[in-house]
Design an enzyme around this catalytic site. Sequence first.
Site, short mmCIF file in Angstrom:
data_model
loop_
_atom_site.label_atom_id
_atom_site.label_comp_id
_atom_site.label_asym_id
_atom_site.label_seq_id
_atom_site.Cartn_x
_atom_site.Cartn_y
_atom_site.Cartn_z
N TYR A 197 0.84 -1.20 0.00
CA TYR A 197 0.00 0.00 0.00
C TYR A 197 0.88 1.26 0.00
O TYR A 197 0.72 2.14 -0.84
CB TYR A 197 -0.92 -0.02 1.22
CG TYR A 197 -1.77 1.22 1.38
CD1 TYR A 197 -2.90 1.41 0.60
CD2 TYR A 197 -1.44 2.20 2.32
CE1 TYR A 197 -3.68 2.55 0.76
CE2 TYR A 197 -2.22 3.33 2.49
CZ TYR A 197 -3.34 3.50 1.71
OH TYR A 197 -4.11 4.63 1.85
N1 LIG Z 1 -9.79 6.78 4.89
C1 LIG Z 1 -8.59 7.14 5.32
O1 LIG Z 1 -8.36 7.26 6.53
C2 LIG Z 1 -7.48 7.47 4.33
C3 LIG Z 1 -6.26 7.92 4.84
C4 LIG Z 1 -5.22 8.20 3.94
C5 LIG Z 1 -5.44 8.04 2.58
N2 LIG Z 1 -6.63 7.61 2.12
C6 LIG Z 1 -6.80 7.47 0.67
O2 LIG Z 1 -7.98 8.19 0.29
C7 LIG Z 1 -8.63 7.54 -0.79
C8 LIG Z 1 -10.07 7.24 -0.42
O3 LIG Z 1 -10.08 6.41 0.74
P1 LIG Z 1 -11.45 5.90 1.39
O4 LIG Z 1 -11.19 5.65 2.82
O5 LIG Z 1 -12.57 6.78 0.98
O6 LIG Z 1 -11.60 4.48 0.68
P2 LIG Z 1 -12.94 3.67 0.36
O7 LIG Z 1 -12.53 2.24 0.16
O8 LIG Z 1 -14.00 3.98 1.34
O9 LIG Z 1 -13.39 4.28 -1.04
C9 LIG Z 1 -12.72 3.98 -2.23
C10 LIG Z 1 -13.77 3.98 -3.33
O10 LIG Z 1 -13.10 3.67 -4.56
C11 LIG Z 1 -13.92 2.81 -5.29
N3 LIG Z 1 -13.10 2.01 -6.20
C12 LIG Z 1 -12.05 1.23 -5.88
N4 LIG Z 1 -11.56 0.63 -6.96
C13 LIG Z 1 -12.33 1.04 -8.01
C14 LIG Z 1 -12.33 0.76 -9.39
N5 LIG Z 1 -11.49 -0.11 -9.95
N6 LIG Z 1 -13.25 1.37 -10.17
C15 LIG Z 1 -14.16 2.21 -9.63
N7 LIG Z 1 -14.21 2.51 -8.32
C16 LIG Z 1 -13.30 1.92 -7.53
C17 LIG Z 1 -14.61 1.93 -4.25
O11 LIG Z 1 -15.83 1.37 -4.76
C18 LIG Z 1 -14.84 2.91 -3.12
O12 LIG Z 1 -16.12 3.52 -3.16
C19 LIG Z 1 -7.78 6.30 -1.09
O13 LIG Z 1 -6.90 6.60 -2.14
C20 LIG Z 1 -7.03 6.06 0.20
O14 LIG Z 1 -5.83 5.35 -0.03
C21 LIG Z 1 -7.67 7.31 2.97
#
Ligand SMILES: NC(=O)c1ccc[n+]([C@@H]2O[C@H](COP(=O)([O-])OP(=O)(O)OC[C@H]3O[C@@H](n4cnc5c(N)ncnc54)[C@H](O)[C@@H]3O)[C@@H](O)[C@H]2O)c1
Length: 304
Positions: free
Chosen positions: A142
């Site tokens: 990751y």
């Molecule tokens: N939530 C956190 O605390 C956090 C912290 C640091 C970074 N991030 C980053 O922020 C971003 C969003 O995180 P999140 O927590 O909302 O994740 P999440 O898993 O809740 O949301 C990700 C979304 O992307 C969609 N998705 C994934 N692969 C896909 C594909 N091939 N085609 C279409 N849609 C697709 C999923 O359906 C989902 O709705 C990510 O890049 C994550 O790495 C999140």
Amino acid sequence: MSRIIVTGGAGRLGRSVVAALAAEGHEVTSLDREALDGLPARQVAVDLLDAGATSAVFSDIRPAAVVHLAAIAVPGALPDPDTYRINTQLVWSVLQASLDAGAEKMLLASSPTVMGYHSPSGWKPDYLPLDEDHPVAPWNGYGASKVAMEQIVQMAVRQHGGRMSFGVFRPCYVIAPEEWAGAPTQQGHTVAERISDPALSAVALFNYVDARDAGAFVAAWVERAADVPNGSTFFVGAPDALCESDTATAIRSFLPAAAGAADQLTGSQSMFSSARAEELLGWRARHLWRDELVRTPDTAGATG
Ligand SMILES: NC(=O)c1ccc[n+]([C@@H]2O[C@H](COP(=O)([O-])OP(=O)(O)OC[C@H]3O[C@@H](n4cnc5c(N)ncnc54)[C@H](O)[C@@H]3O)[C@@H](O)[C@H]2O)c1
């Protein structure tokens, strides 16, 4: 008002980003495999790993700005090679589609985990608070995928920076509004449990950001992207640590390898600095845990 694509708009972070951009009057389209009831955006179902289908949707929408969030968002959710391959493939697919569609701005979500904390071979910070100049040291698929993404962005700045603005943000542990009131967080426990058992919060170096604040950061970047250095990276977190004790004490108890730098922090100061976001974009987190946590008899001890 701009046409904006948010990839992963139905996700934990995405829904607040969509809401913040829609509240600013932007015309938002969420591209996601999932749909979400009540999202204030047009929603298009697409597998963003399918570069052809992705390009077709982008050409149809012709966005001015793209916010790329879609990813395997949890370390260890899939084997490392799969997480790395999927996350980098998503970046290539969305980058190419954005370029082909003539987008002017693209902001991508990285992660604080690029710092490499909790590496099995040991980790200690060069200094605290961590800022964007601190070296990265990913130790799993990751984190490696996010470092690769950040490098792809720098590559894109060199190739296309004359016609397009790029940015990267590293949101801290995202807490959605309903999670302050007891809904489960990304890890399944509640925020109150995360505070009453600091070992849970130590996993993320006690960092956090309210999802609405993360959304406000994205809106600020979209507004001012052309005014900041192209390819800028930003930590986006609350100014305080998600723990009741002062941060240095929490570090000494739960992160002994970082204890040597603990005295560089004062009071409840976060281990991460978001000063760049404040200096360049005028953004700072407004929703802090001591104000937001909904106090119940069960959480009365977790009020700081
Ligand atoms: N939530 C956190 O605390 C956090 C912290 C640091 C970074 N991030 C980053 O922020 C971003 C969003 O995180 P999140 O927590 O909302 O994740 P999440 O898993 O809740 O949301 C990700 C979304 O992307 C969609 N998705 C994934 N692969 C896909 C594909 N091939 N085609 C279409 N849609 C697709 C999923 O359906 C989902 O709705 C990510 O890049 C994550 O790495 C999140």
